[in-house]
Motif scaffolding. Structure first.
Motif, PDB file in Angstrom:
ATOM      1  N   ALA A   1       0.805  -1.223   0.000  1.00 32.76           N
ATOM      2  CA  ALA A   1       0.000   0.000   0.000  1.00 32.76           C
ATOM      3  C   ALA A   1       0.838   1.272   0.000  1.00 32.76           C
ATOM      4  CB  ALA A   1      -0.916  -0.002   1.221  1.00 32.76           C
ATOM      5  N   SER A   2       2.103   1.160   0.308  1.00 32.74           N
ATOM      6  CA  SER A   2       2.961   2.337   0.437  1.00 32.74           C
ATOM      7  C   SER A   2       3.425   2.860  -0.925  1.00 32.74           C
ATOM      8  CB  SER A   2       4.197   1.982   1.262  1.00 32.74           C
ATOM      9  OG  SER A   2       5.100   3.067   1.281  1.00 32.74           O
ATOM     10  N   PRO A   3       3.465   4.192  -1.078  1.00 39.07           N
ATOM     11  CA  PRO A   3       4.007   4.755  -2.320  1.00 39.07           C
ATOM     12  C   PRO A   3       5.536   4.687  -2.359  1.00 39.07           C
ATOM     13  CG  PRO A   3       3.352   6.505  -0.837  1.00 39.07           C
ATOM     14  CD  PRO A   3       2.943   5.212  -0.181  1.00 39.07           C
ATOM     15  N   VAL A   4       6.149   4.366  -1.222  1.00 43.53           N
ATOM     16  CA  VAL A   4       7.603   4.286  -1.138  1.00 43.53           C
ATOM     17  C   VAL A   4       8.039   2.858  -1.453  1.00 43.53           C
ATOM     18  CG1 VAL A   4       9.604   4.545   0.380  1.00 43.53           C
ATOM     19  CG2 VAL A   4       7.649   6.092   0.603  1.00 43.53           C
ATOM     20  N   MET A   5       9.005   2.734  -2.347  1.00 44.10           N
ATOM     21  CA  MET A   5       9.499   1.423  -2.748  1.00 44.10           C
ATOM     22  C   MET A   5      10.319   0.805  -1.621  1.00 44.10           C
ATOM     23  SD  MET A   5       9.177  -0.361  -5.373  1.00 44.10           S
ATOM     24  CE  MET A   5       9.855  -1.779  -6.182  1.00 44.10           C
ATOM     25  N   ALA A   6       9.988  -0.418  -1.225  1.00 45.11           N
ATOM     26  CA  ALA A   6      10.737  -1.125  -0.183  1.00 45.11           C
ATOM     27  C   ALA A   6      11.675  -2.127  -0.844  1.00 45.11           C
ATOM     28  CB  ALA A   6       9.778  -1.844   0.758  1.00 45.11           C
ATOM     29  N   ASN A   7      12.755  -2.441  -0.154  1.00 47.00           N
ATOM     30  CA  ASN A   7      13.726  -3.404  -0.658  1.00 47.00           C
ATOM     31  C   ASN A   7      13.301  -4.797  -0.196  1.00 47.00           C
ATOM     32  OD1 ASN A   7      15.951  -4.790  -1.558  1.00 47.00           O
ATOM     33  ND2 ASN A   7      17.416  -3.743  -0.252  1.00 47.00           N
TER      34      ASN A   7
END
Length: 59
Positions: free
Chosen positions: A11-17
């Motif tokens: 759901a986050s707009p921030v890309m996770a590793n």
């Protein structure tokens, strides 16, 4: 990884590793009931697959 964290990442707009079998992936959708996620490798978006959330690793 647990399903709640996988849902937060999806759901986050921030890309996770996040990786699956040491391959960086994007989480499209998480099915909390069945504890599975719809993912694809970052460099091959056409290779979608469904995998157990427990096999996803956040770095």
């Amino acid at each position: 990884m647990n399903t709640i964290r996988a849902q937060e990442i999806a759901a986050s707009p921030v890309m996770a590793n996040v990786t699956f079998n040491d391959v960086p992936i994007y989480i499209q959708h998480v099915d909390e009931t069945n504890e599975i996620a719809r993912i694809f490798p970052l460099d091959e978006p056409q290779k979608e697959q469904t995998v157990p959330v427990a096999q996803l690793i956040e770095h």
